[in-house]
Design a protein around this motif. Structure first.
Motif, PDB file in Angstrom:
ATOM      1  N   ALA A 196      -5.331 -42.625 -34.930  1.00 32.86           N
ATOM      2  CA  ALA A 196      -6.632 -43.188 -34.820  1.00 32.86           C
ATOM      3  C   ALA A 196      -7.333 -42.529 -33.378  1.00 32.86           C
ATOM      4  CB  ALA A 196      -6.800 -44.814 -34.869  1.00 32.86           C
ATOM      5  N   ILE A 246      -7.251 -47.317 -40.263  1.00 32.60           N
ATOM      6  CA  ILE A 246      -6.176 -47.663 -39.313  1.00 32.60           C
ATOM      7  C   ILE A 246      -6.409 -48.874 -38.460  1.00 32.60           C
ATOM      8  CG2 ILE A 246      -5.260 -46.751 -37.267  1.00 32.60           C
ATOM      9  CD1 ILE A 246      -5.497 -43.941 -38.685  1.00 32.60           C
ATOM     10  N   GLN A 247      -7.922 -49.131 -38.004  1.00 34.66           N
ATOM     11  CA  GLN A 247      -8.217 -50.122 -37.146  1.00 34.66           C
ATOM     12  C   GLN A 247      -8.056 -51.563 -38.026  1.00 34.66           C
ATOM     13  OE1 GLN A 247      -9.128 -49.518 -34.022  1.00 34.66           O
ATOM     14  NE2 GLN A 247      -8.667 -47.627 -34.717  1.00 34.66           N
ATOM     15  N   TYR A 270     -10.104 -43.621 -40.247  1.00 29.78           N
ATOM     16  CA  TYR A 270     -10.112 -44.232 -38.936  1.00 29.78           C
ATOM     17  C   TYR A 270     -10.300 -45.690 -39.143  1.00 29.78           C
ATOM     18  CZ  TYR A 270     -11.328 -45.694 -34.409  1.00 29.78           C
ATOM     19  OH  TYR A 270     -11.672 -46.250 -33.174  1.00 29.78           O
TER      20      TYR A 270
END
Length: 585
Positions: free
Chosen positions: A567, A477-478, A474
């Protein structure tokens, strides 16, 4: 907005319609659609149906293919083997379906059409006693099931059936009466650790006096009678123990990142006023009978080693009430007062026989029936690395707070190693999210009924089936979305999908059906498995498909679109399991 049907459900409906048209006498037939390594999906329903109606499955499969409407859902379909259908979906259909999913705040998860009321009994510590590793699973599993059911649209009422009644309170209350300042805090409210420290000290002192002083033992026994009779002074002192314990409980649940509502804490004492009536109703209806002075319920299939029936004892021969009386009274309250149509008990598997007998007794009494069901969500034992019940080196039960503190410490080391410009305060915050998440995920990724090994080294690992692996995916991805700057995620259905993109997209499409299924079966480990597979599919995509350096602007946007939906799906799925998703790791 209305939920977005998945690719699988749309395809299932089309094949089912074509099957019914090709073979009207079959009525509404299930095409038995499943994911396949030969294509995107495989439908096997023609084999069983043709065999049942003495037809040729390949011929039936060919008719089904002819009857499927032309459109942009299916790219390729072939009849294989004895009558399987191998189906490959079009890239356009995949991306368009996911694009509709992005526009839905619920990511396609439907709300129940006819939600009911579920009362769930979970997280049941004992007053004046420390929480230990044995209390972990009921809390972690229960919290996840509550979140999942609420998200599915169910009305959920939590009940924390704490142990707040019994003979030990005579000893504790009498000691406090004779040593009135033992629970004082010099005018300030106790923190959790201090509250437990006071309770431990008082318990040990009262126990020592109880064992050594016959006069005190007799005063303590009389105090139990006063408590059960509702003596005001005794009840006021008892309430002090309950309040002190709650301070401690709530501090532990706070560490577990769980919200426990005070109104939901209804312990054994909450049903005292119902016990006599419960016994009367059972005896008058003939469900329970007197045996050697005790009020008992017998079962043909429950026998002891000697072959004689083992009853559920509702009331003892001395007039005292057993756990069964309290549990049966709780069922009456939850069904008749709270309006429950489903009762879920997140309770140790070792109590399975007790609850089977309690539920059957309630059915015989009419409190449970076809419209109102009770389910024990039984869980196994937490084991040490040696595969034996988890104990300290001294053979003592492991304190839950010690366990959680150590998990956070281990996580802090992992975060510090990976930290990118994080302050010490941010590292501490991430360590709590990672460490507590690791403990919860290790529990939730195992089928509840199974035992599991508590191995902190493995739990906080960045590799393998751990919450840290999901959190890292996650956070990665951010990071990509931040680096994209002004370039926004955007679906491009006209583009062809690479194999890793297709695999990721098709797995994203399964989210809604996974959550719906988990809400029906109370199996959070299946959601955990889905999320691990999603993070794995994303890792493969990340390795094989450049995002920000893709060949065209459209491809960059489309891959950012897949990143963003992944995400959001990870965040929503992990939130349902009670896990945090740090933006940076």
């Amino acid at each position: 907005m209305a939920s977005v049907p998945s690719l699988a459900s749309t395809l299932q409906q089309r094949i089912s319609d074509a099957l019914s048209a090709a073979l009207p006498e079959a009525g509404s037939a299930d095409p038995l659609l499943r994911r396949s390594d030969r294509a995107d999906f495989q439908a096997n329903g023609m084999l069983a149906l043709a065999k049942k109606l003495k037809g040729n499955p390949r011929e039936l499969a060919a008719k089904v293919v002819e009857g499927l409407p032309a459109g942009d859902l299916i790219q390729e379909i072939e009849v294989s083997g004895p009558g399987f259908l191998n189906i490959t979906l079009s890239d356009r259909a995949i991306v368009e379906t996911l694009a509709a999913r992005v526009a839905d705040a619920r990511l396609g998860v439907p709300v129940k059409e006819k939600p009911g009321t579920t009362v769930i009994d979970w997280a049941q510590p004992n007053v004046a006693k420390e929480m230990h590793v044995g209390h972990l699973r009921s809390a972690v599993i229960g919290d996840a099931v509550v979140k999942i059911l609420e998200f599915a649209g169910e009305k959920v009422i939590s009940r924390h059936h704490i142990g707040d009644w019994g003979t030990q309170f005579g000893m504790l209350i009498q000691y406090l009466l004779e040593h009135p300042h033992e629970l004082d805090h010099e005018g300030r409210e106790a923190a959790g650790e201090e509250a437990m420290s006071n309770l431990n000290r008082l318990y040990k002192a009262s126990r020592a006096l109880f064992d050594a002083d016959a006069d005190f033992k007799e005063r303590a026994r009389r105090r139990v009678v006063a408590l059960q009779a509702g003596d005001e002074e005794t009840l006021a002192l008892w309430q002090r123990f309950v309040d002190e314990s709650k301070i401690y409980f709530y501090s532990v649940f706070d560490k577990l990142d769980m919200k426990i509502e005070d109104a939901d804490v209804v312990g054994e004492s909450g049903y005292n006023h119902m016990l006599a009536e419960t016994c009367r109703l059972l005896e008058e209806s003939g469900v329970a009978v007197r045996s050697e002075g005790a009020l008992c319920v017998f079962f043909e299939d429950v026998k002891g080693p000697d072959g004689n029936p083992v009853p559920l004892i509702v009331q003892k021969s001395d007039g005292g009430f057993g756990y069964a009386a309290t549990d049966l009274s709780a069922i009456r309250n939850r069904v008749q007062e709270l309006g429950a149509d489903t009762l879920v008990y997140v309770v140790d598997a070792r109590q399975s026989l007790h609850f089977r007998m309690v539920f059957e007794t309630a059915r015989r009494a009419g409190w449970l029936n076809d419209e109102v069901k009770a389910v024990q969500l039984a869980f196994g034992t937490v084991l040490g690395k040696d595969g034996k019940p988890f104990k300290t080196r001294e053979g003592e039960t492991v304190r839950l707070e010690d366990l959680l503190d150590e998990a956070v410490e281990r996580a802090a080391a992992v975060v510090r190693e990976k930290a990118q410009d994080l302050s010490e305060e941010e590292i501490a915050e991430r360590a709590a999210q990672v460490g507590i998440g690791a403990v919860k995920y290790a529990d939730l990724s195992t089928s509840a009924i199974r035992d599991y090994k508590f191995d902190l080294d493995q739990m906080v690992s960045l590799n393998g089936d751990t919450s840290v692996y999901l959190q890292y995916a996650y956070a990665r991805i951010q990071s990509i979305l931040r680096k994209a700057g002004e370039v926004a995620p955007k679906a491009h259905p006209e583009l062809a999908l690479a194999p890793a993109e297709r695999a990721l997209a098709l797995h994203l499409d399964e989210f809604a059906e996974t959550v719906t299924g988990v809400a029906e079966t109370y199996e959070p480990h299946k959601l955990a498995a889905y999320l691990y597979q999603l993070a794995s599919a994303y890792t493969t995509f990340y390795d094989q498909c450049p995002v920000l350096k893709a060949e065209s602007a459209e491809l960059v946007e489309n891959r950012l679109f897949l990143c963003d939906l992944t995400a959001r799906t990870l965040r929503q799925g992990m939130a349902l399991l009670g896990l945090r998703t740090p933006e940076r790791l």
